[in-house]
Structures are given as structure tokens and as C-alpha cells.
Design an enzyme around this catalytic site. Structure first.
Site, PDB file in Angstrom:
ATOM      1  CE  LYS A   1      11.293   1.595   3.251  1.00 26.03           C
ATOM      2  NZ  LYS A   1      10.998   1.723   4.673  1.00 26.03           N
TER       3      LYS A   1
ATOM      4  CD  GLU B   1       7.503   9.430   5.740  1.00 29.99           C
ATOM      5  OE1 GLU B   1       8.499   9.909   5.185  1.00 29.99           O
ATOM      6  OE2 GLU B   1       7.290   8.206   5.813  1.00 29.99           O
TER       7      GLU B   1
END
Ligand code: ARG
Length: 466
Positions: free
Chosen positions: A289, A296
Site C-alpha cells: 500500500k 485525505e
């Protein structure tokens, strides 16, 4: 707790739980330097009014000087060096510390002045103190967006409406759309600051000052160019805080949209952008990841900004004239709004600086022939077909392409003759590309490379002058 600035009228001590409930020092200590500056100006006013002697004024000035040095020094009691003293508010703290540093003259400092005007002054000064930093960060982000747009003017991506592929656009053009929003926010900020930069001092508690104040002189000393014109308004006006918080909220919303686009564009599904490691994070479980956490959080922090604005507007609604203690609740919203916008601008600038572009992936997506449907209709129009009819014909072309999984650029002359009898430009249809489509949109503000380059240069230039 320390001696109050208002104890005389009371016979019983304040309930400890109410004292804790009502204190603001735990956050308004941030206003200490502003309070010192305001006090210094007030010393001059008291001296001119004959309330303090030259000697007392000297002692007060020296005390304030020492207090300022203390506040700016590494051992500042307000900079996390041990727990904060338990005090009602910053005004009480400055008064108390000044008495320790300057002696009994400090007990005269409150003559003809009220905390209601002091707190209004301090908040304005605090915001003015952050103006330069705000504009510098805006300039940095705008400059980075402009440079990004210049560098990647030729990289084409699908432009979207309804998040469906619409027409090809330059990646630079997309970045500059956000630069335009920020430019408007910058103008809004400048305008809002013109109403922050108004001196409330001289308003007293609510009705004005009994001292024969030279307010013009006070304004000059404190760097204000305008004076408030109504004392009732001046001690209870928080429009300036609302306006700035609105601009911060709008900026936050703009950057939230920007973040959303870049999060999408850096996902494998789009894959146009590669986040810099500096602003990405991994997963504790999934080794592959790479998450766009910085973006965000930029998106997430806009919620705080909208919340801060809502908080301030709701706080003011229904307040009777003039000062009410409710107004103490303005500060945490305002401080948070300011700190949040500074953080968001700083991180957004860093993200833009470190993001890489996957030009090959972008080109592949931008090469989708469906993006050229409008240009194909335009070719028919050039051949004298009415646009509505052209639209209809190209609609059939696209549905044929979808059904047969084909690219209309590979249609044979016979196929064209069947689909659009008399269509004179099949070879031009076959030669259509995203680059041609983009190049045709050369009107001012359009997405042609030439326009994007010119706009990018303009943004970079404007950023240097903010
Ligand atoms: N801490 C208060 C505020 O932030 C100070 C202002 C005056 N307080 C008062 N009780 N009149 O608004």
C-alpha cells in the site's frame, strides 16, 4: 487562582468549578504578545492624559519590554515550558506579570480601558500578525501549481463531467483550475483583512473612553489605518473573524476538491499521478500500500473549517448589544481556523512539489476515441450538417463502437458512407487525436497547450507578487 481584575464587588469567592468552566487562559494565552503591544500603546495614552507620570510610564514601558522578551524567549512560560498558570484570561496574566515586573504603576494600567476592547484588539492584532505567513503560503502553493502546469502542459488526460470521460484536457489546465480558485481566495482574503485592520481601542467597555484619547495616534502606533466608528459595535463586532473564517472554509473546500481529484488520479484505476513518498503513508498490514494520506487529511480538514465558520455564525446569532461573555467562544474557532488553513496550505504546496506524473498512463487514457466524439461532430458540422443531426450521427457511431469494441478512426470509407452519407472528411476523422482536440480549443482560458502555458506563466508571475 490569582487575584481577579474585578474582585471588589464580591463577598464570596467564585465557585471553583465555575472558575474552571469560564477560564480562557488555556487558549487565549496565544494573545499575550498582542496584549503587551496594546498595553504599550495604552501607556502612552495614559501619560498624555496625565494619569501616569513620566517615571511611571517609564517603569511600565520597561516592564512591558521585559515581558515581551520573556514571551519571545525560549523559556517563555506560555510555550509549553511547564503547565500554564491557572488564570482567568490573558489580560489577567499580563496585568499580574506586569505588576511583578514594573511594580505598583501596573495597577494604573487599566484606567479608562476595558477587557472588552482589549480582547477585540488582541484578536485583530493576532490575525494581522499571521497575514504575511498566510500570503506567503498561498504564494508558494500558487507558484507550485503554476510550475506544475507549465511542466505538464503537454500531458493530456481525459477531462470529466459527472466523473464520466468528456473531452481531453491538459493536465496543466486541470491544475490551473485550482490555481484560479486560490487566486480568488487570495483576493477575498485581502478584502477581508481590510476589515480586520480597524482599531477598536478607545471604545471602553461599550460607551467610549473618558480619557481624551488620540485614537489616530494609537492606530498609528499599533499599525492600523482605520478606526472603529461606534464603540458598541467595536466591542461586539466579530464580522472580521467570520469573514476570515469563511475564506478559510472556502479555501479548505477548494483544496478538498483538489485533494479528491489527486487521490483519484493517483489510484491504480486512473494512475496519472505518483505521490511523492514524502507525503504518502503505508499500511501496517498490506505491504504493497501507498496511501495518499496527506491529501485525505487536506480533504478531511475542510470539515473543521466549515465547522469553525458555523460555530462563529451561530455564536453571534441573537447576541444582544454589546459585549457578552459568549464572545469568548470565538477564539478557539478562530485559532483553529487559522492554524488549519496554514497547515493545509503548507502540505498542499509540498504535495504539488513532490508529485510525479505518469505521462504514459495519462496518454493512454486520453487516447480514448470516445473523448473525440465532439470533435467528430464538429467535422460533420464543417461539412454543412446541422449540429443536432451531427450529434445524432456521432451518437450512432459511438454506440456502434461500444457494441463492436472498435475505434471509429479505423472505420472504412464504405462504413462512413453508410453511417453518414456524403461525409467528406473520413480521413480527417481517422486522423483525430487528443492533441488535435486540445489544440482546437485555443480561445482565452481554453485547454490548448499554448493557452495553458500562458496561464501557467501568469500564475507563477502573480504568485511572486502576492
Ligand atoms: N476572556 C474574555 C473574552 O475572551 C475577556 C473579555 C472581557 N470579559 C468580561 N467578562 N467582560 O471575551
Amino acid at each position: 487562582m490569582a487575584e481577579k481584575l474585578w474582585g471588589g464587588r464580591f463577598t464570596k469567592a467564585i465557585a471553583p468549578e465555575f472558575e474552571r468552566f469560564s477560564e480562557s487562559f488555556s487558549y487565549d494565552h496565544r494573545l499575550a504578545l498582542a496584549e503587551v503591544r496594546g498595553s504599550r500603546a495604552h501607556v502612552g495614552a495614559l501619560q498624555r492624559a496625565g494619569i501616569v507620570s513620566e517615571q511611571e510610564a517609564g517603569a511600565l514601558r520597561e516592564g512591558l519590554q521585559r515581558l515581551e522578551a520573556e514571551l519571545r524567549g525560549p523559556a517563555s512560560p506560555l510555550n509549553g515550558n511547564g503547565p500554564l498558570p491557572e488564570l482567568e484570561d490573558v489580560h489577567t496574566w499580563v496585568a499580574q506579570r506586569l505588576e511583578q515586573l514594573a511594580g505598583p504603576a501596573a495597577r494604573k494600567l487599566q484606567t479608562g480601558r476595558s477587557r472588552n476592547e482589549q480582547v477585540a484588539l488582541d484578536l485583530r492584532l493576532y490575525l494581522i500578525d499571521h497575514k504575511e505567513q498566510l500570503f506567503a503560503l498561498l504564494a508558494r502553493l500558487l507558484g507550485n501549481l503554476g510550475r506544475f502546469a507549465e511542466t505538464y502542459a503537454e500531458v493530456l488526460i481525459p477531462g470529466y463531467t459527472h466523473l464520466q470521460r468528456a473531452q481531453p484536457v491538459s493536465l496543466g489546465h486541470h491544475a490551473l483550475a485550482y490555481a484560479e480558485m486560490l487566486l480568488r481566495d487570495t483576493a477575498r482574503l485581502r478584502d477581508a483583512y481590510s476589515r480586520v485592520e480597524v482599531l477598536p481601542l478607545g471604545s471602553g467597555a461599550l460607551a467610549g473612553s473618558t480619557l481624551n484619547l488620540d485614537r489616530e495616534l494609537l492606530a498609528k502606533e499599533l499599525g492600523f489605518t482605520k478606526l472603529s466608528q461606534n464603540s458598541l459595535d467595536a466591542v461586539s463586532d466579530r464580522d472580521f473573524a467570520c469573514e476570515l473564517t469563511f475564506v478559510f472554509a472556502l479555501l479548505g473546500v477548494h483544496l478538498s476538491r483538489f485533494a479528491e481529484d489527486w487521490i483519484l488520479y493517483s489510484s491504480a484505476e486512473f494512475n496519472f499521478l505518483l505521490m511523492g513518498d514524502e507525503y504518502a503513508t503505508g499500511s501496517s498490514l498490506m505491504p504493497q500500500k501507498k496511501n495518499a494520506d496527506a491529501l485525505e487529511l487536506i480533504r478531511g480538514k475542510s470539515a473543521r473549517q466549515v465547522g469553525n465558520l458555523t460555530r462563529l455564525l451561530t455564536l453571534l446569532k441573537g447576541l444582544p448589544m454589546a459585549y457578552n461573555r459568549d464572545l469568548q467562544e470565538d477564539k478557539e474557532a478562530m485559532f483553529d481556523a487559522l492554524q488549519t488553513v496554514l497547515g493545509v496550505l503548507r502540505i498542499a504546496a509540498g504535495v504539488v512539489e513532490t508529485t510525479q506524473v505518469r505521462a504514459d498512463r495519462a496518454a493512454r487514457a486520453a487516447d480514448d476515441p470516445a473523448l473525440l466524439a465532439t470533435d467528430l461532430a464538429d467535422l460533420l458540422v464543417e461539412n454543412g450538417v446541422a449540429f443536432r443531426d451531427a450529434h445524432e450521427i456521432v451518437g450512432h457511431v459511438i454506440s456502434k463502437c461500444v457494441a463492436e469494441e472498435r475505434d471509429f478512426r479505423a472505420f472504412s470509407t464504405a462504413e462512413w458512407a453508410e453511417i453518414a452519407p456524403g461525409f467528406l472528411s473520413p480521413e480527417r476523422a481517422a486522423a483525430l487525436t487528443a492533441a488535435i482536440s486540445v489544440g482546437r480549443r485555443n480561445s482565452l482560458g481554453g485547454t490548448s497547450i499554448e493557452q495553458v502555458r500562458a496561464q501557467a506563466r501568469r500564475i507563477v508571475e502573480v504568485a511572486t507578487r502576492l
